[in-house]
Structure formats: structure tokens, C-alpha cells
Write an enzyme that holds these catalytic residues in place. Structure first.
Site, PDB file in Angstrom:
ATOM      1  CG  ASP C  16      -2.036  -0.999   1.110  1.00  0.00           C
ATOM      2  OD1 ASP C  16      -2.010  -1.842   0.183  1.00  0.00           O
ATOM      3  OD2 ASP C  16      -2.939  -0.976   1.961  1.00  0.00           O
ATOM      4  NE  ARG C  96      -1.107   4.047  13.629  1.00  0.00           N
ATOM      5  CZ  ARG C  96      -0.465   3.140  12.894  1.00  0.00           C
ATOM      6  NH1 ARG C  96       0.853   3.110  12.845  1.00  0.00           N
ATOM      7  NH2 ARG C  96      -1.150   2.252  12.204  1.00  0.00           N
ATOM      8  CG  ASP C 125      -4.175   3.933  12.842  1.00  0.00           C
ATOM      9  OD1 ASP C 125      -4.132   4.197  14.057  1.00  0.00           O
ATOM     10  OD2 ASP C 125      -4.078   2.778  12.399  1.00  0.00           O
ATOM     11  CB  SER C 179      -6.494  -4.806   7.999  1.00  0.00           C
ATOM     12  OG  SER C 179      -5.863  -3.592   8.267  1.00  0.00           O
TER      13      SER C 179
END
Lengths: 405, 405, 405, 405
Positions: C16, C96, C125, C179
């Protein structure tokens, strides 16, 4: 009780604590140390020394604690916008932990094994004194004569005085019928005529403030300068914390500001009527919110607001000296770094009107707030997405048939 | 956009929403339904009907919502003693969910697939309208022309009016420079001269209240009767919720009460200056706290105080119609059953002074609070144990060497 | 878009973000800087360098952030006993803000005017990356290709890869259908087979932990040493924060510990199923509560518990870099000074059993807690007063006829 | 003390309360009424009747309160996901208010003027009994012999028994060294070998649960059906609240589930080690969170989480019968209307693994959560606006130079 040799007494010089001094001497056969503090209550303290000496007391402490009180107790509390039950400015509550601390320091210094105070068994002050004392000196012994003795009426007290040659000042016609306490932050009234919550206090009860009616017909404007959440200057004149409070008490009281008349909930479980004059405090709370309004982040401000009732409750209940108060203080103080700038106030007949706030660190941005071209800082179309996502959970629920009406 | 056939517009009859009505007709080629509400803003609504008719609108709703607004929105909110950021009485915030509800009801009734409003993309009102609408009707479409069109200046708006024959009233010299909103609870001012937080508003901005200076030199006394937390009578005259508010607006405004001048934090992220007149609201908050002070349990009261900032934030942010607001309301309403009695107030030049509170269900007990013989209800010696156990954890920590200083 | 010249991309090296790198080059005609972090996810990072080089990228940052991650993010969070919605250990959430910080640092270093990430428009996210970035660099531009492009299906992505010569690794039979995200604190699974909240995950989904069934039949005992709320040694061997986590991941995972399977509420508004393995986290939360149980004051502990849900929510929602998170952190850290000592744990087939806690600063006092002679530290008669005063408000209410049943 | 004529004693039939019965007869010269409750502790109650009769007691109440206990106390508490200090399931705490209520009912019925209990002066139970009693009957007198008498050692108790012909059962080798309490929700252990927080309890202390080691090697799957937040069926078999608990205690205990070993903070001020077995409670908490995860709104859930620690503290401290607990209960119950559906659990050697949750009223929407076409319910571009507006205050602050690092 024979293990008590020396007692530090919080001594005002008044009748009650004079009786206590004598009673402790007799009852405990112990040496008495008196401690009298100037917290800005506006009374001469030298008479207290004289009276203590007259009772044969050798160690007499008379301390001017005004700056410490304002700087380390009142000011940190106002950073939190603390107010108890929406109305009470905690004027008595915030003085007690300082007295407790000083009692313990003096006990340590003089080798005393006990402290004593003149608070009754029905009030909050006994709790505040004693929690503070125990927290700072866990093995200290505490004597609260009002909970122990049988001098539980004015008559018995007077008889005791007569018997023990304790002089009773007969201020003819002048003796207030109220139970009072005063310091830089406030003066309080309890008992007598105001015991009935339906009764309006008589005008002559109030000692520090003019009534709104009697206040000047012209407003007074003042400018307060804030640094890290504390007032450091008034009308551009630098002042110490105690000077700030003295100045504000004067100017606000003159303008009819600072009266509170409430029924409050005591920590010991009952409701009580109290009247208070807190001229500086009224101004400080209003102005602090105003300077925060332009310098404090929204979510930090809201979190402060959510924490505040608990913080005020802790102080009211006597937990200044506690891990949880320190914890909240750490959070509160963390937010004040940028609470700098000026607030302009108009004082008029009981009203405190904020008429301006400015700060080099202001988060107010005129362009973003208004229709002016904001140079791309704010795209109105973003609002649609903001709303859509905030509404999502509500829409999903509504689609599933949940009813809100 | 072609899927929108009918749009219900929140229509004030003013210039902006008239332009919007026309613009929606053109842009969406849809039928417009206007909805104009009497929330007590004090304006004639029939002219709105005329204007709508002039634009060819067939379905025109003009509703008197004053009682519903006071009873189902304002009164429940005041049970919580709600105030946003310590200063704002939520006058605009609390009206929006009712308008959203009525827009959706009309949409359902008329078969409309969209609603529209005249709130801008920078304010809170768009959020309040839209969250409410989505929560009550998850598939509704919402049109916010200010976020879509390019009529983003006064000039462009005027040009549009001219082009489309929308009459612009030229109230010479009378047009206020402020952006305003009014209902039974308040009137608000934003923009123009008060955009600068350092600037004091000019006296003639304020429309509803006398200044403290101009208020009467004689105080006004009133008595409010509470039932389950709501005012049901003034000076012993039974009144409906809307009547209560109209009466209090009048008498408080006359006495210089109700002005707020703040910088507040909007939900959409910026700080904004706002001035408000909330005469009835000022009185209601003060008096509600007073009646609660004698009728509400201490710990319930403190829990309410801790919940309040969140509750006020929810209303400010537009979440009246949400599970979390209902949840808090359930807790709040649960406490109000015994909040009955009377509060006596003195109104004088901006001051609201509580001079008495009484209740058949008062929890105030004079005997317990004072030195009177309390017939054994309170044993002062109990206080020693109370303090000792509350101090225990602090003493243990101190013995282990923990420092609080 | 022409004002963007250089973009720092959070680059995993996977498919990705490789597509994103290419797409950014094409779409923005901008120079791309890649940033790949070792947060302990257990993957080789050098292949990411190779791939970036193959796309002609000149500035390639590959940083080992494991210690910073553990020390400055994970450990402070565990001081708060943070857990979201009672179940989620915030494994992704807490990584994050560090990535956001590093993206901004690299943008400053390389003169980039934008950052980009590979998070979708439906997840948390994106919010966490972008709030962090904006908070630390308010003028940064953020590109979230998943919200912009039309490559919104696996097929379109593959077509894009073929067209642009992006190599697609065809790990036959090995590609997980989920995922996933991994770092020192956890590995997460979303999508595919576990989208249905009624479906039990297949055993082979779990990559880090043995199942309780497959875990050893003999328990493992470990001892954790705490200093100021953080683990500093395991079984008396001093370890850095990242070493602690690596060690605990291994030993806990081996013993079947660390699996979470929940439906959680995303900040963007929907509910989502997520499965997580957080072996070290499970142990750290349990053990931290145990060491606090003997070293932390009761009321500080309770206040922490009340603050925790908000603190966890802030981290989940992406507000690590915010004044309100710092404010809560200040309160939390304030309590940890004396959180020192050892916790002994038994790990066995999914169970973490605290079997001992000890501390030089323990507030546990065996004498006071039990029937032993406590040398006067506790007088049972005090309890009567304690109860009487705590009951007072309830008794007064009952006497007035208030009903609790 | 001469004003006490009849005393209702919470009587277990055990040695301590038998001594108390006798002591009360002698000390107060009062008639004794015994009250023995079946709360699911798993003991025969008829022997208690025999013993009471043997002491000449005329009014003997033996009540089966299991259903009331489960339905009106335990179930409402679990709606709140209540847990004290992160670990304790409040098994003893929640039983005390029911006993207090029944003591008062019996006192009213029999014309008793006092109640008595066998809780010591160092524990929480005295507080819970007495606060409940005072709240429900403000003029009741409470006798707590452990705080009054001098039988403060096992030896003195035994001497008293011998002197007064109270039979001491000599269950050779069977007498547990622990102080224990049991009811449908839990069994607790305190004292003796586990007084040292570093000591691991011996396996034979645990009476209700198998150890994880000894639990079956095959998992047990069960399905719980929820209605308005309460379990109403297990594996599709409808059950009453008490049946639910009995069933879960059996199946969970069999699978090694339900052990807690903690140091907790007592309301009376000290830390104490306690071990508990709460098999049904462990399952109920985990499963309730799971059913809420799909049926409860996010913000209502978060608000519940924030309220929970206070709610649990209230129950722990003995304030079940209080306005503030009722207030919180109103908020909690308000959220449970749609908490309906099924939870599927796997129980295995101490693990409770949620393997499925389903509800007709689920708010989980697979389409919105995932990459599937969501038919326009969610537009990823909305996320950009959502983030931008949430970031606005942070960006403004950063532009003004505020530092978060």
C-alpha cells in the site's frame, strides 16, 4: 493524658482560646506554647502576646504569614477557579492548612508532643486543623477542648473566666453576635440572627464591604496583570501576592463587591448558614476566568472545570495536605504557564464587569473567528465533514430504530 | 442534488434566510417549506409569512413554541445549574435542538427530504441544527448554504437581492452592526465592534437590560416558588414556564441584571467574543442553587456539580439529542423530587441577592448546625473518630516517610 | 496542490505505501522522503530501503525507535493503568503520536512541506497521525491518499501496480486475510473473517501468542521490579524499557497470555471488530495495579481510576499531543514517585496471577489491618464516630421523610 | 443503654454471633430477635434456628433472600460494570445493604429499637451495615459489640463460651484459619496466612473454584441471553437472577475462573489483603461489556466508564442507600434499555474468552466499518474536515508558539 508535656495552641488572643490556654494548663498539667498568626485578619496581635504572658506562657510565637498565605495557598487555589457548591470562596478552608503546618513546625521546634485548637466539634475547622496536623506529623497528639470539656455554654465559660481571673473584655454594645473568622481572603459570619435561612442579614453585620446601595455612584476601573495564572501587578504597579489581595479587598469592598450569603454543606454532615465577605476573591475569580478565556486551550479549560468541584471539595473538607490535592494541583498548575496578560475590570455597586482582556499569548484569532478572510486557516466546508462524522453514531442508532424523544 | 424535491427551511423572515429561500429554489429546483418559530425573541412573525408568500412559498409554518421551549428545554437545563465555561448561560445552544426537532417533524409531515438553515460554517449553530436533525431523522439531507455558496460578502448578498427582487429593508441608522440571536432565554451579540476582546461594548449595544447605572435606585424583592426544581410561581402567582421567564426577563432586565461579556471556545475550534443578555437566566441559576442548598443532599449536590460541566458542554456542542445527554438528565432529574420551596431575592442594580430560602422539605436543621441543645442528634465526640479514621491513610503514609510539603 | 514540493511519507515498505509513494510522485510531482520506523514490529526494514531506492527516492529515513517508543510513550501510558472501553490496550493508538512526531521532525530537517500516510478514511489512525502533525507543526500539509484517490478496491490497486511496475510479492498461501498492525506493544487484526462479531477467530489468525490450550502445562514465575511506576528489572536483571517489553512479550505470549477480541467504538463514529495480542501489556497492567495497591494512597488511586477513562480516550482519539493529555499526565506522574517495589507473578495458560507484592515504601501495615495489637494506631471506637458523622446527612433526610427504597 | 428493649441481631449461627446474642442479652437486658439470611452462602440455616432457640430467643427470622439479592442488588450493580480498584467484584459490599434493609424491616415489624451485628471495628462491614440502617431508619440504635466489649481475643471468647454454655463446635482439622464471608456472588478470605502481601495463598484455601491447573482440559462454551442489561437465559434456558448466578458459579468455578488476590483500600483507612472467588461475577462482567460493545452508544458507554469508579466506591464504602447512588443508578439504568442480545463465551482453565456477540439491536454495521460499499453512509472525505476542525485549536496554539514536546 499524662504523656503530654507540651502543647502548641493556636491562640487568637480572644476569650475562647484564652480559656483554652488556662484549661490546658490545668487539665493536662502541660507547658503551653502559643501560636498567633497574622493572616491579614486586621487585628493587632501584640495584645495576644500580653495575654499569653499574663498566663505565664513562656514560648510565644507571633508570625506574619500574610505573604506565605497569599502566595502558597490562596493563589494556587485561584488558579483552579475553585469555588465550593457554586458559591463559597473557601476563605476559612484555605487558611487552616497553613495554620496546621505552622503548628507542627512549632511543635517540632519546641519539642511539643501535642497541638490544640479552639474549633468546635460541629464545624469543619477541627477537621481541617487535625487532618493537616496528622498528615504532616503522624504521631502528634491533638487536643480539641470543645469536644472534651463541659464548658458548653456561654454561662459556664464566663464562670470559668471569673474563677480563673481571665479578663473578659466588655466592649459595650460592640460585641458582634456572630461567630466570625477573618483573614486576607475573607471574613465570615455564622450563628445568631442568620441561623434562620429565611432571615435577611442586617446591614450592620457586614464589616468589610459597603452595600451596593452605599457604594460610589461612579465606577472604578482597574487593570490586573497576570503571570502564569497569578496576579503580579495592578494598574501596572507590581505587587506581592499579599499586596494584591489587600489592594483588591479595599477597592472591591469599597464598590460593594464580595458578599455571599448561603446555606452550605459541612463535611461533618449538616447544613449551615454562612455569610462571607470576600472582596478580593470575587475579583480574582472573575478576572482569572477572563484571562484564561483568551490564553487557555479549550479542552484543558474544560478538564479544569470538571476537576474543580472535587478540588474545591478537598480544600473545604480539609485535605489540602493530601496526595490527591497535590495530584490535582499538578494538573492545574501544568495549564498555567501561558496564562499571562491583562484583564480590565469595571467595579460598580456590587458588579464586576470584565471590559477587556489582552495577552501576548492570546489564542483568540480574530480572523478565524469572524467573516474576515482568514487566509485559508479555516475552510467552512470542513465543518460538513466534522458534523457528519460526529453525527455518525447518532444516525446509525436512529436507523436501528433507537428513539431519543 | 437532483434527488432533493422539498426542503424545510428554518426561516426567520430576515434578509439572510430570504436570500437562502430564493437560492434554494434556484439551486435545487425544489419546493421550499418555511418554518418560523416564536421562541420569545420578541419579533412579529406575520411579516415572515408575507415575505414567504411573496416568494411563492406554499407551505408556511409559523409556530408559537414558547411554552415548549421553556418547559422542555430551558427548565430541564436549569435543573442542572448548567453554565458553559463558568459564564455562558447557553441561550442560543438550548434553542437549537427544539428548532431541529420541529424541522424534522415538518419534514416528516410535508414529505420533505431535506432541511436547510442559515447558520454559517464557522459557528456552533450549524452543528447543533445538524446533529439534532441527523439524530432524529438519520436519512434527512441537510443544506447549509453558507458552506456551499459563494455569496460570502455583504456586497455579493446585496447584488443577489437586487438581481432577484428580494426587498432589503433600509432601516436607516437602526441596523445593528452585531450579529444577533434572541429567544426567551437570551439575546446575543457577536462581531463588529466587539471582535476585539480588549474593547468594552458600547452601552447602546445592550437591548434588553438597563445598565446597573440606569437601573432603579430602589431594590425589587421577589419570591420564587419551586416545585421539583422548577419555578411554578412568582410572588405567589402561579405561572407557566414561559410566563416565568417573561416575567423574570422584565423585572431582572429592569434592575440591570443579565449581562455577560466573554470570550468562549466554540465546538468548531476557535475562540470567539460574545455578549449576552440573559436576565431571567441569571435569576434562575442563582435561585435554583439557593433552593437546592436547603433541599438537596450534599453528596447528590456535589455529584451534580461534577457532572455539570460535561452536561453544559454537551448542550453547547449540540448533543441535546443524544444518549449521553439523556443519561445525565436522568441523573439530574432524579435529584429534583424534593427541590421544593421558596427563594426570596433582592434585585438591585445588577445584583441578585438571595435573602431567604425556605422549604417544607428543608434538610437544614438549626439545632444540629448550632450550639443549641440538639437532643442527641449530634455528639461532638463522634467528630474525633471521624477525623481519626479519615486521617489514618495520611498518618500511615507520613510514618513511612512520605512528604507532602 | 502545486505548492507542495516535498512530502515525507510514513513508509512501511509494504504494497500500500509503495503504491502511495508512486502515486504521490505522479500526482503531486513532488519529491518523496520515506520514513520507516522500527517500533518492534518484528520485520526487516532493509527491504523497505531497497524498495524506496528502486522508486528513485533519495532521502530515506529508517529509524530504530524502540527505546523511545517504550520509554516515552508506552511506559507513561501504563502508569495510568490506561485501557480503552475496559478491554483495549491502545497498542496502535500509542504508536501513532511517535510516528507523527518523527514525520514532523524529518519534514523540518528535509524542508518538506507535507506529510503523507497510508491510513484509510474510515479508521482512527488518520486522525492520530494528523492531529499529532498539526499540533506539532501547524502549517504542515497532510496528504491522505486513501481519502483522495479512486484506487478504492484491491483490483484497482493491482492494476495500478502493474501499470507502474510496482512489484507485488506473491507469498503463496501465506498472505494473511487480515489488516494488521504491529509494534512492541501489540499486533492487531481487523477485517475479513472477523468482521462478523458472532464469528470466533480461527486459531491460526493469532501470530504472537500460544493459545491457552497449547501453552506449557507448567507455570512460569517472574518478578518485576518497579521504580517510580516503571518496570526496571525482571527477575533482578536490569532492563531498558524496550528490553522489558520484548522479554515480557516472549514469556507471556509463550504462556498463552495477551489475546483480546472486541467490538470497539472508533473516534470517527462506527463500531468495529478488532482482535489484538498484547502479551507484555497484559502483564504490565496487572502488575502495575499490584505494585500500586501497596504503594499508592487510596484517594490518589481512586482519582487516577476516575481520570483513566478520559486519559485512555484521549490517546485512542489521537490527542497524545494536546494540553489536556499533558495535564492528566502531570497528575498521573505526580503519584508515581513512591511506586517502587517488586511484584511476583505466576503465568499459566492465559492467566496472570499476582502471587506477591512487596515494597520498601509499602503503605500496607499488617498490624493496623488485622487483629494484632496495633499499638494504638487504630482505636476501634473511632469507627463509631466515623460512621455517625458520615450517616448524619442520611439520617437528617430520613427524619424529614425522604425515601430511599 | 437502659432505653433499649429489643435488638434485632444479624445472626449467622456461628460462634461469634452466638456469643454476641448471649452478650446482648446480658449486657442490655434486652429481648433478642435473630435474623439469618440465605444469600446463597451454601450453608444450612436450620442449625441457626436451633441454636437461637437454645438461647431462649423467641423471634427468629430465617429468610431466603437469594432472588432479591441477585435481582435487586447484584444485577443492577453489574449493569454498571462495577469493579473496585480495578480488581474487586464487591461481593461482600453488595450484600450488606440488603441485610441492613431486612434488619430494619424486622425491627419495624417486631418493635425493636436497636440492631446489632458481628462486624469488627476495623472493617468495612460495620460501615455498610450502619450507614444502611441509619439511612433507612434514622432513629434506630446500632450495637456493634466488637467495638464495645473486651472479648478481643480468641481466648477471651472461648472463656466466655465456656462460662455461658455456648457450644463450640470442634471441627477437628476442618476449621479454616481465614476469616470468610460468602453469598451468591462470592466467597472471601482474609487474615492468617495471607496477611503478608508477598505470600502466595495455599491451594487448599480456595473452596469454590478449581485451580486453572486442575480445571478440565476441554473448554466449555456457553451462551448468555441479555435483556435490558440483565442475563435472562443461559444456553437458551430461561433462568431467574439467582438461578443465573448459581449456574454460572458452577460452570465458571469448574473451569478455574473467579479468583482474585489483592491488597485493597478499606474505607476506614487501611490497606488489607483479601482473596476472593467470584466465578459468576467474572463471567458476568466480561459478558456484559461484550453485549454493551455492540448495543450501547459510544458516548454513553464512555460516560458509564467515567462514572463507574465512583459508583463502585459508593458501594464499597456502604452508600448503596444514598441519594448519590440512586442518582448514578438512574443514569446507568437509562442506558440499558437496548442492551439486549446474546454473548457466546468459551471458558477454559481460568480464561473467559468472548467468542461471539449478537443482537437484534446491534449498532455494529459491517458495511460502515469496512471497505465494503456502504451505500453512501460514510464519505471518507468527511474525515478530512473532521480532523481539520478537531485540530484547529491545536494548530492555533502551535502557531502562537505553544510547545507540546
Amino acid at each position: 493524658m499524662s504523656d503530654i508535656n507540651k502543647i502548641v495552641l493556636a491562640y487568637s488572643g480572644g476569650l475562647d482560646t484564652s480559656v483554652i490556654a488556662k484549661w490546658l494548663q490545668e487539665e493536662y498539667n502541660a507547658e503551653i506554647v502559643t501560636f498567633t498568626a497574622d493572616l491579614g485578619q486586621g487585628e493587632e496581635l501584640e495584645p495576644a502576646r500580653k495575654k499569653a504572658e499574663a498566663m505565664g506562657i513562656k514560648e510565644i510565637f507571633i508570625d506574619d504569614l500574610r505573604e506565605e498565605f497569599a502566595r502558597d495557598f490562596v493563589f494556587p487555589m485561584f488558579r483552579a477557579n475553585a469555588i465550593y457548591e457554586g458559591e463559597y470562596y473557601l476563605g476559612t478552608s484555605i487558611a487552616r492548612p497553613l495554620i496546621a503546618k505552622r503548628l507542627i513546625e512549632i511543635a517540632n521546634e519546641t519539642g511539643a508532643d501535642a497541638i490544640a485548637h479552639g474549633a468546635t466539634g460541629k464545624g469543619n475547622d477541627q477537621v481541617r486543623f487535625e487532618l493537616g496536623a496528622y498528615a504532616l506529623s503522624p504521631n502528634i497528639q491533638v487536643i480539641a477542648p470543645w469536644r472534651e470539656w463541659d464548658l458548653n455554654s456561654r454561662e459556664k465559660l464566663m464562670a470559668y473566666c471569673e474563677e480563673h481571673n481571665i479578663p473578659v473584655e466588655n466592649k459595650q454594645g460592640k460585641k458582634s453576635p456572630y461567630s466570625m473568622d477573618a483573614n486576607l481572603l475573607h471574613i465570615s459570619y455564622e450563628g445568631d440572627l442568620i441561623e434562620d435561612p429565611w432571615a435577611e442579614p442586617e446591614e450592620d453585620m457586614w464589616l468589610w464591604t459597603k452595600s451596593p446601595e452605599a457604594a460610589p455612584d461612579e465606577p472604578t476601573y482597574i487593570e490586573l496583570t497576570y503571570k502564569q495564572g497569578d496576579i503580579v501587578a495592578i494598574d501596572d504597579k507590581a505587587m506581592s501576592p499579599a499586596e494584591v489581595m489587600e489592594h483588591l479587598n479595599k477597592v472591591a469592598g469599597e464598590n460593594g463587591i464580595g458578599r455571599t450569603d448561603i446555606v452550605e454543606n459541612r463535611y461533618v454532615g449538616m447544613k449551615a448558614r454562612g455569610c462571607y465577605e470576600t472582596p478580593a476573591g470575587f475579583v480574582m475569580l472573575k478576572a482569572h476566568r477572563a484571562i484564561e478565556s483568551i490564553t487557555l486551550d479549550r479542552d484543558a479549560a474544560h478538564l479544569k472545570d470538571e476537576m474543580m468541584p472535587r478540588y474545591a471539595e478537598l480544600i473545604y473538607n480539609g485535605y489540602w495536605w493530601s496526595p490527591e490535592r497535590k495530584m490535582l494541583q499538578a494538573a492545574i498548575d501544568q495549564t498555567q504557564e501561558n496564562v499571562n496578560g491583562k484583564v480590565r475590570l469595571k467595579l460598580y455597586k456590587g458588579n464586576i464587569i470584565v471590559v477587556g482582556r489582552t495577552s501576548d499569548e492570546s489564542l483568540f484569532d480574530e480572523k478565524i473567528a469572524t467573516f474576515e478572510d482568514d487566509a485559508g486557516s479555516y475552510d467552512q466546508k470542513d465543518a460538513a465533514g466534522f458534523i457528519k462524522l460526529n453525527a455518525l453514531r447518532l444516525r446509525v442508532a436512529a436507523k436501528k430504530g433507537r428513539k431519543l424523544l
